[in-house]
Write a protein that holds these residues in place. Structure first.
Motif, mmCIF file in Angstrom:
data_model
loop_
_atom_site.group_PDB
_atom_site.id
_atom_site.type_symbol
_atom_site.label_atom_id
_atom_site.label_comp_id
_atom_site.label_asym_id
_atom_site.label_seq_id
_atom_site.Cartn_x
_atom_site.Cartn_y
_atom_site.Cartn_z
ATOM 1 N N LEU A 17 -1.303 -1.306 -4.216
ATOM 2 C CA LEU A 17 -2.419 -0.394 -3.974
ATOM 3 C C LEU A 17 -1.863 1.002 -3.766
ATOM 4 O O LEU A 17 -0.854 1.181 -3.097
ATOM 5 C CB LEU A 17 -3.172 -0.807 -2.714
ATOM 6 C CG LEU A 17 -3.747 -2.223 -2.660
ATOM 7 C CD1 LEU A 17 -4.275 -2.505 -1.273
ATOM 8 C CD2 LEU A 17 -4.829 -2.380 -3.712
ATOM 9 N N LEU A 28 -8.807 4.710 -4.942
ATOM 10 C CA LEU A 28 -7.926 3.571 -4.672
ATOM 11 C C LEU A 28 -7.539 2.964 -6.015
ATOM 12 O O LEU A 28 -8.394 2.567 -6.800
ATOM 13 C CB LEU A 28 -8.662 2.519 -3.820
ATOM 14 C CG LEU A 28 -7.814 1.336 -3.374
ATOM 15 C CD1 LEU A 28 -6.675 1.791 -2.459
ATOM 16 C CD2 LEU A 28 -8.659 0.278 -2.679
ATOM 17 N N LEU A 32 0.831 -1.209 0.000
ATOM 18 C CA LEU A 32 0.000 0.000 0.000
ATOM 19 C C LEU A 32 0.862 1.255 0.000
ATOM 20 O O LEU A 32 1.840 1.358 0.730
ATOM 21 C CB LEU A 32 -0.914 -0.008 1.233
ATOM 22 C CG LEU A 32 -1.725 1.267 1.455
ATOM 23 C CD1 LEU A 32 -2.809 1.402 0.404
ATOM 24 C CD2 LEU A 32 -2.307 1.288 2.862
ATOM 25 N N LEU A 50 -9.170 -2.810 4.264
ATOM 26 C CA LEU A 50 -8.439 -3.542 3.231
ATOM 27 C C LEU A 50 -8.226 -4.991 3.654
ATOM 28 O O LEU A 50 -8.412 -5.348 4.814
ATOM 29 C CB LEU A 50 -7.081 -2.883 2.978
ATOM 30 C CG LEU A 50 -7.124 -1.429 2.520
ATOM 31 C CD1 LEU A 50 -5.708 -0.873 2.463
ATOM 32 C CD2 LEU A 50 -7.800 -1.303 1.161
#
Lengths: 550, 110
Positions: free
Chosen positions: A465, A412, A400, A446
């Motif tokens: 991500l 996102l 991430l 998540l």
């Protein structure tokens, strides 16, 4: 003029020339060694000494000399026979015993070599075919690289057999536990004897100090030599232990292959909840197709051969010879190479299916502000990199990143990478993935892993991500996302591991921490700056108070 | 298979029998036994004999006593023990059997 040395044989004193004495002494020592394992050795030696005394006396009488010369000693040697003749009897006693062979030494074999003759030397040393040793070296080379290192070390450490005698020694008496014990005893006896001699000699010959020093030096050298030999014998035992361990590991791996797992690298032989982890890895990469079968059979064939070899070595070391013919070696060798071919072929297939990479990007608009980001914290059976169920392969290769959004919407962005045989294969694979996440009000929840269909197989899939936040957005980074983040830029340059558990605001320059304690997180120069600022603030505050009071 | 090896094996087998045979007629010194065996070309070097004598003595087949010698150290004077005598009797029988067996086999016309 010759120096003479007096000796006492069976109570009679003889004068021997110095060279005669030296020859006689070494002859007697060899005879004693030859009789080493004989029952009643002491008595036999006394008898022999008595006989020699008799013969010496006879010779002196005939020649009317007073001193025994080297000719007389040679006569004794001829009459009584070579030291090995004394041993004959012991052998007729135990007919099954092997031929007398000289004691074994480890040499490199210059006659049968591929690189340095190390393998054939070791093979000769343990009395096993050099093929076994080569296979073990190859295996060690392919799996860990220890093979290369140990080969080089052994190459340097083991001398090459140059003379015929050395070549014979190379193939001499087989090394087994009883022989090792015997030679250790011999060494110890040797040290004792030398020590005894040394004491006697130093008492008798204290003529000059220099002479004495020479003897001391000789003595130390000999003790040193014997200690080295002694250690070498222990080295043998260590080798045997090492071989046993290796055999055990190989056996475990074979057991794993038959039981279903082949994953050597992570040594996952153990079944957890009836789920063989190694099998998962194999299945995820190879599918259930022909490649998996090939690798399994191949690994079985490859490992079986060295395992049998090790068992032979251990059996030999324990003094039991397993009969095995040339045919056995040939079949074993062929099966090894067929297995190797299988493994290499399947391995090549797998490597080929990782050739090309492709990326699929999905952009998801998030509604409203996100003020908290966390993971679902679902407990899942985490295997090595991924886990597998009936339909899906779950891969935990997720990372991430948090960046500034160009407009006022939070997004996102998912980048899913996968590899394949060719472009279309890789692209297809990149397109199929499922990443479960949830936006619940301001909470973004998540998942730590994404899943792909089982049939897609593991082809280096990873998911990146990126959370794009609009300027002004405040967000709390829950500690549960620590596994996902790796390096998130922020204005304070705080290490990512320390970013979680705090609230951040997206500014024009990047993320700003709202509740960090500077001492913990700021680097030194910044810390100094902040301290100064804080001091100034305090000054100003007290100034304000003072003014108010006034 | 080496011929020397086989020869040595054959010789070794009957060596014990011969030693006991020498001692049957009269007691003897080790050197006397050696001389007789050497003359008969049963042994070439003396070294072979000493371990054998000691073994026979330890097995209780031989006895010995010390005798002074004029020319050298005191010598062992060997004689047959009681069990040595019965042992020899049995060996004699076996030897006869073997001899006949070998004769029959080698003399049979083919």
């Amino acid at each position: 003029m010759n120096k003479t040395i007096n000796i006492n044989l069976s109570g009679i004193i003889f004068h021997l020339d110095e060279d005669a004495y030296n020859l006689f002494k070494s002859y007697l020592t060899e005879v004693k060694n030859a009789l080493e394992s004989q029952e009643g050795r002491e008595e036999i030696i006394l008898d022999i000494e008595a006989r020699i005394a008799e013969l010496f006396a006879l010779r002196l009488e005939q020649s009317r000399h007073e001193v025994i010369t080297i000719d007389d000693v040679n006569f004794i040697c001829d009459t009584l026979g070579a030291p090995n003749d004394f041993k004959e009897e012991e052998e007729s006693n135990k007919t099954h015993q092997k031929e007398t062979k000289s004691k074994k030494r480890l040499f490199r074999n210059p006659d049968e070599k591929v690189i340095g003759g190390v393998s054939s030397g070791i093979g000769a040393y343990f009395g096993v075919s050099m093929i076994w040793i080569r296979v073990i070296f190859l295996l060690l080379l392919f799996t860990t690289g220890i093979g290369f290192l140990s080969y080089v070390i052994l190459w340097a450490a083991i001398p090459q057999a140059k003379t015929t005698a050395q070549k014979l020694q190379m193939k001499g008496e087989p090394v087994n536990l009883s022989n090792i014990e015997k030679s250790v005893k011999e060494e110890l006896n040797g040290v004792k004897e030398r020590f005894g001699e040394f004491r006697i000699e130093s008492k008798g010959n204290s003529k000059s100090f220099l002479h004495f020093l020479e003897r001391v030096a000789n003595f130390i050298l000999q003790v040193f030599e014997r200690v080295i030999k002694f250690i070498f014998n222990f080295f043998n035992i260590i080798l045997i232990i090492f071989a046993s361990i290796l055999a055990f590991v190989l056996f475990m791996i074979l057991f794993g292959i038959i039981g279903g797992a082949w994953n050597v690298g992570s040594l996952n032989f153990v079944s957890i909840n009836g789920n063989l982890l190694g099998l998962n890895v194999a299945e995820a990469i190879l599918g259930k197709g022909i490649d998996l079968t090939l690798i399994r059979i191949g690994a079985l064939l490859v490992l079986l051969f060295p395992l049998l070899g090790l068992i032979t070595i251990i059996a030999k070391a324990l003094g039991k010879t397993l009969t095995k013919g040339k045919l056995f070696n040939v079949i074993g060798g062929i099966s090894f190479f067929i297995g190797l071919a299988f493994v290499l072929y399947a391995g090549g297939q797998v490597a080929n299916s990782f050739k090309v990479g492709a990326t699929e990007v999905r952009k998801i608009k998030l509604s409203g502000d996100v003020f908290d980001i966390r993971t679902d914290l679902l407990e899942y059976n985490k295997g090595f990199l991924f886990e597998i169920d009936d339909q899906n392969l779950r891969i935990d290769n997720v990372s991430l990143q948090i960046k500034k959004s160009k407009d006022s919407t939070a997004r996102l962005i998912m980048k899913h990478k996968a590899r394949g045989k060719n472009n279309s294969d890789a692209r297809q694979r990149a397109q199929v993935f499922d990443y479960p996440f949830e936006q619940n009000g301001g909470y973004l929840i998540l998942s730590e892993c994404f899943s792909v269909p089982k049939e897609a197989l593991y082809r280096g899939q990873e998911l990146k991500l990126t959370l794009h936040l609009p300027v002004g957005n405040e967000i709390f980074l829950d500690p549960s996302i620590e596994n996902l983040i790796f390096d998130i830029e922020n204005v304070h340059n705080i290490w990512y591991g320390n970013m979680v558990g705090h609230t951040w605001r997206m500014s024009q320059k990047g993320l700003v921490c709202l509740d960090c304690e500077e001492i913990e997180y700021f680097n030194e120069s910044e810390m100094e700056d902040t301290k100064e600022i804080q001091l100034k603030i305090k000054d100003l505050e007290s100034e304000i108070k003072r003014l108010k009071n006034e | 298979m080496k011929i020397d090896n086989t020869k040595a094996q054959m010789r070794k087998g009957i060596l014990e029998y011969c030693i006991l045979g020498i001692l049957e007629s009269s007691d003897a010194y080790a050197s006397d036994i050696i001389e007789t065996l050497k003359k008969a070309k049963l042994i070439v070097v003396e070294g072979t004999l000493y371990p054998l004598l000691t073994r026979l003595k330890n097995a209780g087949l031989l006895e010995y006593r010390w005798e002074e010698s004029s020319s050298g150290p005191p010598r062992k004077y060997y004689s047959l023990s009681k069990s040595g005598k019965t042992f020899l009797k049995e060996l004699e029988l076996t030897w006869e059997e073997l001899q006949t067996a070998v004769k029959i086999i080698t003399n049979t016309p083919k």
